[in-house]
Design an enzyme around this catalytic site. Structure first.
Site, PDB file in Angstrom:
ATOM      1  N   PRO A   2     -51.501  18.579  52.981  1.00 33.37           N
ATOM      2  CA  PRO A   2     -52.049  18.992  54.273  1.00 33.37           C
ATOM      3  C   PRO A   2     -52.546  20.433  54.213  1.00 33.37           C
ATOM      4  CG  PRO A   2     -49.952  17.869  54.560  1.00 33.37           C
ATOM      5  CD  PRO A   2     -50.117  18.110  53.092  1.00 33.37           C
ATOM      6  N   GLU A   3     -53.696  20.683  54.849  1.00 32.41           N
ATOM      7  CA  GLU A   3     -54.234  22.038  54.887  1.00 32.41           C
ATOM      8  C   GLU A   3     -53.806  22.709  56.182  1.00 32.41           C
ATOM      9  OE1 GLU A   3     -58.128  22.559  53.278  1.00 32.41           O
ATOM     10  OE2 GLU A   3     -58.035  20.691  52.140  1.00 32.41           O
ATOM     11  N   LYS A  51     -49.754  27.186  55.066  1.00 31.65           N
ATOM     12  CA  LYS A  51     -49.225  25.845  54.864  1.00 31.65           C
ATOM     13  C   LYS A  51     -47.711  25.788  55.089  1.00 31.65           C
ATOM     14  CE  LYS A  51     -52.903  24.742  51.555  1.00 31.65           C
ATOM     15  NZ  LYS A  51     -53.245  24.238  50.211  1.00 31.65           N
ATOM     16  N   ARG A 120     -45.993  37.702  51.728  1.00 35.20           N
ATOM     17  CA  ARG A 120     -46.703  37.255  50.522  1.00 35.20           C
ATOM     18  C   ARG A 120     -47.981  36.486  50.848  1.00 35.20           C
ATOM     19  NH1 ARG A 120     -41.434  35.663  48.990  1.00 35.20           N
ATOM     20  NH2 ARG A 120     -41.957  33.455  49.251  1.00 35.20           N
ATOM     21  N   ASN A 161     -57.927  22.154  49.300  1.00 37.22           N
ATOM     22  CA  ASN A 161     -58.984  21.641  48.433  1.00 37.22           C
ATOM     23  C   ASN A 161     -60.222  21.170  49.193  1.00 37.22           C
ATOM     24  OD1 ASN A 161     -59.684  21.371  45.737  1.00 37.22           O
ATOM     25  ND2 ASN A 161     -59.194  19.196  45.685  1.00 37.22           N
ATOM     26  N   ARG A 253     -56.526  21.392  40.253  1.00 39.82           N
ATOM     27  CA  ARG A 253     -57.093  20.553  41.307  1.00 39.82           C
ATOM     28  C   ARG A 253     -58.554  20.275  40.976  1.00 39.82           C
ATOM     29  NH1 ARG A 253     -54.288  21.030  46.101  1.00 39.82           N
ATOM     30  NH2 ARG A 253     -55.425  19.134  46.708  1.00 39.82           N
TER      31      ARG A 253
END
Length: 264
Positions: A2-3, A51, A120, A161, A253
């Site tokens: 999931p984005e 995410k 981060r 992606n 990817r």
């Protein structure tokens, strides 16, 4: 995986259903052994960054969830459904329930660990207060391909992606182009379109990145085969120029692009 649009959507839905309520919490398959610590506590808020999700039960009781490649939520209204599958975490009130399966991480963070995680992460296009300038500055110094940089969650958080491929196509930038050769104006465009397209994708869980004028069927509802310009369209003709869409592995990817519209 999931984005960011899907993660923020979960946060909004789960906050609306459960925040401010005293919840029952359990772990039917035992993969979240700390469930009993939270059982009977009030969920204060649900936070989404990139995410990552944080279910805040207290300053040092934050359930961190990263769905990874296979995690997903099921949700609904009471009564609870029968237990099914590898049910890792279940939270419910008198009216609503949420179930989690398959996540890469589901664990309790204290405030210090949660803040360290946030520190981060790069700016998130779905957070209105996010300033993309630090991400721009990193990219402008790097010879790394922009296709890799956009997937680096320490630069921009939430882009995955699908959006990587589609944002670069809309900007007419080849994913192999070094970051330092992209230019500030192009980066600003990518950021603006990320904010717009990811927000739109939150509404109906469908990522649509094509413009109506570029689709084979420009009128009416968007057909499934027309929602993306290049993502998973390798071997097919570009909607704009007719060239064959290409793909290759990049950073573990698959990246997709049009060799004519996105020349290096």
């Amino acid at each position: 995986m999931p984005e960011g649009n899907e993660i923020h959507r979960f946060a909004e839905r789960h906050a609306a259903a459960l925040a401010g309520k005293r919840l029952r919490v359990d772990s039917p398959n035992g993969a979240f052994p700390d469930a009993e610590i939270l059982d009977g506590r009030t969920l204060k808020s649900v936070e989404a960054v990139g995410k990552h999700l944080g279910y805040v039960f207290g300053r040092d009781l934050i359930v961190h969830v990263h769905l990874g490649m296979y995690g997903d939520f099921w949700e609904g209204q009471m009564p609870l459904p029968p237990e099914k599958g590898a049910l890792r975490l279940r939270m419910w009130s008198k009216t609503d329930w949420v179930e989690l399966r398959g996540a890469t991480d589901c664990s309790i963070f204290d405030e210090e660990k949660w803040q360290a995680l946030l520190a981060r992460l790069g700016p998130d296009p779905l957070q209105e207060e996010s300033d993309p300038a630090p991400g721009f500055a990193v990219i402008e110094k790097r010879a790394t391909p922009i296709g890799l940089l956009l997937m680096d969650q320490t630069i921009f958080s939430g882009i995955g992606n699908i959006f990587r491929a589609e944002l670069l196509y809309r900007a007419r930038i080849n994913p192999m182009r070094p970051g330092k050769e992209v230019g500030r104006d192009a980066l600003k465009k990518i950021w603006r379109e990320a904010k717009t397209l990811m927000r739109a994708a939150m509404d109906d869980r469908r990522i649509v990145t094509t413009r109506a004028t570029d689709r084979p069927h420009p009128r009416g509802a968007v057909q499934d085969q027309e929602v993306h310009y290049v993502y998973r369209r390798h071997g097919k003709p570009c909607f704009v120029c007719g060239a064959t869409i290409k793909k290759q592995e990049m950073g573990g990817r698959t990246v997709y692009w049009c060799p004519e519209c996105q020349k290096v």
